[in-house]
Write an enzyme that holds these catalytic residues in place. Structure first.
Site, PDB file in Angstrom:
ATOM      1  N   SER A  59       0.866  -1.180   0.000  1.00 21.63           N
ATOM      2  CA  SER A  59       0.000   0.000   0.000  1.00 21.63           C
ATOM      3  C   SER A  59       0.896   1.221   0.000  1.00 21.63           C
ATOM      4  O   SER A  59       2.067   1.138   0.411  1.00 21.63           O
ATOM      5  CB  SER A  59      -0.869  -0.002   1.264  1.00 21.63           C
ATOM      6  OG  SER A  59      -1.493   1.252   1.461  1.00 21.63           O
ATOM      7  N   TYR A  73      -1.753  -0.792  11.398  1.00 24.93           N
ATOM      8  CA  TYR A  73      -1.876  -1.027   9.955  1.00 24.93           C
ATOM      9  C   TYR A  73      -0.621  -0.579   9.217  1.00 24.93           C
ATOM     10  O   TYR A  73      -0.052  -1.327   8.413  1.00 24.93           O
ATOM     11  CB  TYR A  73      -3.097  -0.289   9.397  1.00 24.93           C
ATOM     12  CG  TYR A  73      -3.154  -0.327   7.889  1.00 24.93           C
ATOM     13  CD1 TYR A  73      -3.456  -1.509   7.224  1.00 24.93           C
ATOM     14  CD2 TYR A  73      -2.876   0.807   7.127  1.00 24.93           C
ATOM     15  CE1 TYR A  73      -3.476  -1.566   5.829  1.00 24.93           C
ATOM     16  CE2 TYR A  73      -2.898   0.760   5.745  1.00 24.93           C
ATOM     17  CZ  TYR A  73      -3.199  -0.424   5.101  1.00 24.93           C
ATOM     18  OH  TYR A  73      -3.210  -0.478   3.733  1.00 24.93           O
TER      19      TYR A  73
END
Length: 277
Positions: free
Chosen positions: A133, A146
């Site tokens: 990501s 995260y």
């Protein structure tokens, strides 16, 4: 030459689902794995083999890889897509939730890779495609666990790329920006549940609005676009090491390289406030 064989994890929705479809449409024999097997039923008419897969369960992972090898005798591409985002303040979130985040996003990815490497090494070729990501390059408040997992995926992939190069195995990282999937809404709900009523409530409300906004096509990238980058990584003669993909992905990663930390902190705060409205 026989059709190349690909495994796609986390294929019940979003990027994994679309990647499985696109790979199959481009000549791959595809095995799609996820916990929610019923969500993968629409993949079957396209010739995609659907198998149950839980990347926190070693027996489940071993079972899937063994089934593919029993059917095909080879694995050419592994797309490590399974993952989720758990948001909330570090102070308020249980450590067990942080461990669960690492189990899925990092250790599940690593174990699936371990399981496919012997057959790839024996063949002298293969592709490991890790879905990271842009969250592995920048950061947001209340996203400690995260972002820690995505930074870990970036480092793991870079070291693995050098480790596997002598064996003819390529490692590629896909770095999507915000993508139109159910991910954002689920993350927003979890954030408000963990930190929506305490000392971080104001930040939590803003971040939940930002996360929920990722489900809107007007502000995010369709998962089909990310699947296109997966296909490129799987088929290019000389694949890139990284594929930033989606709206703002290249700009965000470039700014992170160029701006000092405090300036970038301010930019993130301003942008998040603007998106949250």
């Amino acid at each position: 030459m026989a059709q190349p064989v690909a495994i796609v994890t986390g294929a019940s929705t979003g990027i994994g689902f679309e990647s499985a479809k696109l790979l199959a449409a481009n000549g791959f024999t595809v095995y799609a794995g996820a916990r929610r097997v019923d969500r993968m039923e629409p993949l079957k008419p396209q010739g995609i083999k659907v198998l149950p897969l839980d990347v926190t369960d070693d027996a489940s992972m071993q079972g899937m890889v063994a089934a593919v090898l029993a059917d095909q005798g080879r694995i050419d591409v592994l797309v490590n897509n399974a993952g989720f985002g758990s948001f909330g303040s570090l102070e308020e979130m249980e450590l067990a939730e942080g461990r669960r985040q690492f189990d899925v996003n990092v250790f599940g990815l690593a174990r699936m890779t371990q399981l496919v490497l012997p057959t790839m090494r024996a063949a002298g070729r293969g592709r490991i495609i890790n879905i990271s990501s842009i969250g592995g390059k920048f950061y947001e408040p209340l996203g400690t666990w995260y972002h820690a997992t995505k930074f870990a995926v970036e480092g793991l992939s870079d070291a693995l790329r050098l480790e596997l190069k002598p064996h003819g195995i390529r490692v590629c990282i896909i770095e999507p920006a915000s993508t139109v999937t159910e991910w954002g809404g689920i993350a927003a709900e979890g954030l408000l549940a963990s930190s929506g009523g305490g000392p971080y409530a104001a930040q939590a409300r803003d971040m939940a609005a930002v996360l929920a906004s990722t489900e809107r096509p007007a502000t995010s990238t369709r998962p089909e676009v990310v699947a296109g980058a997966v296909l490129q990584a799987a088929t290019a003669a000389r694949p890139r090491t990284r594929y930033p993909v989606g709206r703002g992905a290249r700009a965000i990663t470039a700014l992170r390289r160029l701006l000092p930390d405090r300036v970038y902190d301010l930019a993130v705060t301003v942008v998040l406030k603007r998106i949250a409205g």
